[in-house]
Design a protein around this motif. Sequence first.
Motif, mmCIF file in Angstrom:
data_model
loop_
_atom_site.group_PDB
_atom_site.id
_atom_site.type_symbol
_atom_site.label_atom_id
_atom_site.label_comp_id
_atom_site.label_asym_id
_atom_site.label_seq_id
_atom_site.Cartn_x
_atom_site.Cartn_y
_atom_site.Cartn_z
ATOM 1 N N GLY A 310 0.687 -1.298 0.562
ATOM 2 C CA GLY A 310 0.149 0.293 0.541
ATOM 3 C C GLY A 310 0.678 0.915 -0.467
ATOM 4 O O GLY A 310 0.338 2.315 0.000
ATOM 5 N N ASN A 311 2.317 0.956 -0.548
ATOM 6 C CA ASN A 311 3.015 2.862 0.025
ATOM 7 C C ASN A 311 3.307 2.665 -1.605
ATOM 8 O O ASN A 311 2.950 2.210 -2.737
ATOM 9 N N TYR A 312 2.680 4.660 -1.709
ATOM 10 C CA TYR A 312 3.310 5.124 -3.002
ATOM 11 C C TYR A 312 4.364 6.288 -2.957
ATOM 12 O O TYR A 312 4.318 6.868 -2.249
ATOM 13 N N GLY A 313 5.122 5.869 -4.270
ATOM 14 C CA GLY A 313 5.804 6.744 -4.218
ATOM 15 C C GLY A 313 6.338 7.175 -5.226
ATOM 16 O O GLY A 313 6.551 7.484 -6.313
ATOM 17 N N VAL A 318 12.974 5.758 -1.672
ATOM 18 C CA VAL A 318 12.386 4.787 -1.311
ATOM 19 C C VAL A 318 12.241 4.464 0.368
ATOM 20 O O VAL A 318 12.291 4.929 1.058
ATOM 21 N N ILE A 319 10.741 3.010 0.075
ATOM 22 C CA ILE A 319 10.031 2.532 0.979
ATOM 23 C C ILE A 319 10.808 1.526 1.799
ATOM 24 O O ILE A 319 10.676 0.524 0.672
ATOM 25 N N GLU A 320 10.934 1.371 2.823
ATOM 26 C CA GLU A 320 11.771 -0.633 3.210
ATOM 27 C C GLU A 320 11.048 -0.421 4.638
ATOM 28 O O GLU A 320 10.786 0.795 5.129
ATOM 29 N N ASP A 321 10.625 -1.595 4.430
ATOM 30 C CA ASP A 321 9.740 -2.426 6.052
ATOM 31 C C ASP A 321 7.992 -1.510 6.397
ATOM 32 O O ASP A 321 8.598 -1.347 7.472
ATOM 33 N N SER A 322 6.836 -0.751 5.787
ATOM 34 C CA SER A 322 6.210 0.049 5.531
ATOM 35 C C SER A 322 5.649 0.247 5.140
ATOM 36 O O SER A 322 5.441 -0.719 4.049
ATOM 37 N N ASP A 323 4.166 0.507 5.944
ATOM 38 C CA ASP A 323 3.265 -0.025 5.045
ATOM 39 C C ASP A 323 1.919 1.666 4.941
ATOM 40 O O ASP A 323 2.104 2.062 5.806
ATOM 41 N N ASN A 324 1.864 1.560 4.063
ATOM 42 C CA ASN A 324 0.621 2.287 3.432
ATOM 43 C C ASN A 324 1.008 4.066 3.555
ATOM 44 O O ASN A 324 0.718 5.097 4.619
ATOM 45 N N VAL A 325 1.912 4.053 2.672
ATOM 46 C CA VAL A 325 2.822 4.924 3.339
ATOM 47 C C VAL A 325 3.224 6.375 2.058
ATOM 48 O O VAL A 325 3.426 5.266 0.765
ATOM 49 N N LEU A 326 2.766 7.183 1.784
ATOM 50 C CA LEU A 326 2.703 7.867 0.698
ATOM 51 C C LEU A 326 3.411 8.931 0.944
ATOM 52 O O LEU A 326 3.909 9.442 1.866
ATOM 53 N N ALA A 327 5.071 8.986 0.147
ATOM 54 C CA ALA A 327 6.266 9.552 0.080
ATOM 55 C C ALA A 327 5.996 9.995 -1.220
ATOM 56 O O ALA A 327 6.085 9.706 -2.665
ATOM 57 N N HIS A 328 6.313 11.651 -1.172
ATOM 58 C CA HIS A 328 6.626 12.913 -2.480
ATOM 59 C C HIS A 328 7.942 13.497 -2.524
ATOM 60 O O HIS A 328 7.593 14.500 -1.585
ATOM 61 N N SER A 329 8.489 13.100 -3.692
ATOM 62 C CA SER A 329 9.918 14.070 -3.284
ATOM 63 C C SER A 329 10.087 14.917 -4.697
ATOM 64 O O SER A 329 9.562 14.336 -5.582
ATOM 65 N N GLU A 330 9.956 16.353 -4.268
ATOM 66 C CA GLU A 330 10.381 16.777 -5.472
ATOM 67 C C GLU A 330 11.688 17.083 -6.092
ATOM 68 O O GLU A 330 12.467 17.244 -6.933
ATOM 69 N N SER A 331 12.797 17.317 -5.020
ATOM 70 C CA SER A 331 13.804 17.270 -5.618
ATOM 71 C C SER A 331 15.152 16.544 -4.861
ATOM 72 O O SER A 331 16.560 17.091 -5.192
ATOM 73 N N ALA A 336 12.408 6.069 3.583
ATOM 74 C CA ALA A 336 11.214 5.711 5.163
ATOM 75 C C ALA A 336 11.694 4.770 5.766
ATOM 76 O O ALA A 336 11.965 3.625 4.244
ATOM 77 N N LEU A 337 11.446 4.285 6.577
ATOM 78 C CA LEU A 337 12.295 3.074 7.240
ATOM 79 C C LEU A 337 10.646 2.829 8.318
ATOM 80 O O LEU A 337 10.700 3.858 9.799
ATOM 81 N N GLY A 338 10.171 1.441 8.349
ATOM 82 C CA GLY A 338 9.196 1.405 9.111
ATOM 83 C C GLY A 338 8.100 1.580 9.809
ATOM 84 O O GLY A 338 7.785 2.529 11.157
ATOM 85 N N LEU A 339 7.494 2.882 8.727
ATOM 86 C CA LEU A 339 6.776 3.721 9.399
ATOM 87 C C LEU A 339 5.466 3.309 8.554
ATOM 88 O O LEU A 339 4.857 1.960 7.672
ATOM 89 N N LYS A 340 4.230 3.385 9.000
ATOM 90 C CA LYS A 340 3.091 3.340 9.272
ATOM 91 C C LYS A 340 1.335 4.465 8.662
ATOM 92 O O LYS A 340 1.933 5.327 10.022
ATOM 93 N N THR A 355 0.579 12.557 9.463
ATOM 94 C CA THR A 355 -0.614 10.611 8.983
ATOM 95 C C THR A 355 -1.455 10.636 8.076
ATOM 96 O O THR A 355 -2.113 12.368 7.565
ATOM 97 N N ARG A 356 -2.153 9.850 7.829
ATOM 98 C CA ARG A 356 -3.021 9.818 6.266
ATOM 99 C C ARG A 356 -4.592 10.263 7.948
ATOM 100 O O ARG A 356 -5.740 11.063 6.756
ATOM 101 N N GLN A 357 -5.019 10.510 8.492
ATOM 102 C CA GLN A 357 -5.768 10.693 9.486
ATOM 103 C C GLN A 357 -6.203 12.419 9.415
ATOM 104 O O GLN A 357 -6.524 12.740 9.231
ATOM 105 N N HIS A 358 -4.792 12.495 9.333
ATOM 106 C CA HIS A 358 -4.472 14.666 9.408
ATOM 107 C C HIS A 358 -4.710 15.219 8.501
ATOM 108 O O HIS A 358 -4.690 16.775 8.131
#
Length: 494
Positions: A310-313, A318-331, A336-340, A355-358
């Motif tokens: 469920g991760n989107y980049g 680079v997303i490692e050992d994480s769930d449902n993480v949204l990461a957007h990089s411009e520059s 991300a490691l060990g996040l949910k 967080t997704r909630q916020h």
Amino acid sequence: MNPVVPVLLAGGSGTRLWPLSREAYPKQFLKIGGEYTLLQQTALRARQIDGATAPVVICGDAHRFIVAEQLREIGIEGATIILEPEGRNTAPAAAVAALHVKERYGADALVFLMSADHVVTDVSAFCAAANCAAQGAAQGWLMVFGIKPTRPETGYGYLKRGKPIYINTSVIPAKARIQERDEPLAFELESFVEKPDAHRAQEFLDQGGYDWNGGLFLFPAGLFLSELQRFESSAAGDMVAACSQALASARRDLDFIRLDAAAFKQARSDSIDYAVMEKTDKAALVPLDAGWDDVGSWAYLDQLPKDSRGNYGHGDVVIEDSDNVLAHSESRLVAALGLKDQVIVETKDAVLVTTRQHAQNVKALVARLKAQKRGEVQQHPVVHRPWGSYEGVAAGPRFQVKKIVVKPGHRLSLQMHHHRAEHWIVVSGTAKVTCDDKEFLVGENQSTYIPLGGKHRLENPGKVPLELIEVQSGSYLGEDDIVRFDDVYGRCKI
């Protein structure tokens, strides 16, 4: 068939998509999940509607050149760009659009009012629904599009369907029709429903007969104006009269129409829902199942392809050992490691971690930053101008360094500064420089000096972008230390 005039509402600041969206360059001008910006996507799909004319775009003064340039980039010609002196919600914008369309095309011409910052993934379904709505409007209805709900959403208002109505689709070309289906093509609009809580939203989804209100409207110009006039009260003021005066007293500024500020301010701030659609007995609904989304928060990225956890980049992520993480990089690299359930958005000058909630509450954070007068709310590091762009590279006491890009054939204003001198070093391309009574060329790896108080202009006479480094030095380096004497974009006349 009556002409359909797409009216693109391109105001708004898109604060819930900060830091990617800024006041000076909000989300409608960004490429989010596609090749084109949201404004460009809106204009391109509107062009495919049967009988569509060149669009009308309503925006603020600060964004006028961005709108014009983005339409030019995709080959949209003949657009009318109307500048609001200030935002007054959707009803005055709709009134101005209807008045303009009525004057240009006639009272029976159809206005298709839509936001310029929404996404539609199934353009053919969108156009088929629009063609159906256009025929309903030609039959005397004020049409609203009911978005098929896909989840118990609490962030949207809802539309309750009423009795089915007959839409004569025989006049619509077969290839432009909605495919045959069991349900009726349109319904009377029974009621608008305010944003529900989660329990009630689930009930709407389970019960059926409720659609999301996506703010899409299609109506005859004359009919909308007469209905708006009918529901006006003397205590509230006459919105039609105010907007009519604002348009009649508008002035041409290059390719833009500037509404008269004093007249437009007399139009009360109101939504098209409250001003007309909730009161009229001529409202009808066309269902729309076309992958619509208002890109209202970073949660929108959920709709883009994700990995097995469920991760989107986007970008260097680079997303490692994480769930449902949204990461957007411009520059730069974002790791991300060990996040949910986290949202991480990186730009050159700001990083958002939430967080997704916020994610829906970013607007409150931006309000706090704005109260602190943080420049990151207003501008990106890259600031767009009608002639190109500039970007801050370094700054300190009494100096700052910028990268400047001038588009081929464009030039800056003839100007001077009271408090700073400038050095220009050309990195690529050729610069044509005016400095007081001299005019000369500066090539790659060459430089020139603009003394304090010198009357100067920078121009790109070539066929490729001109890139240069500008070093400013002086007692004050603000952008407001500019005295313009001549400007092809009319900025010294405003």
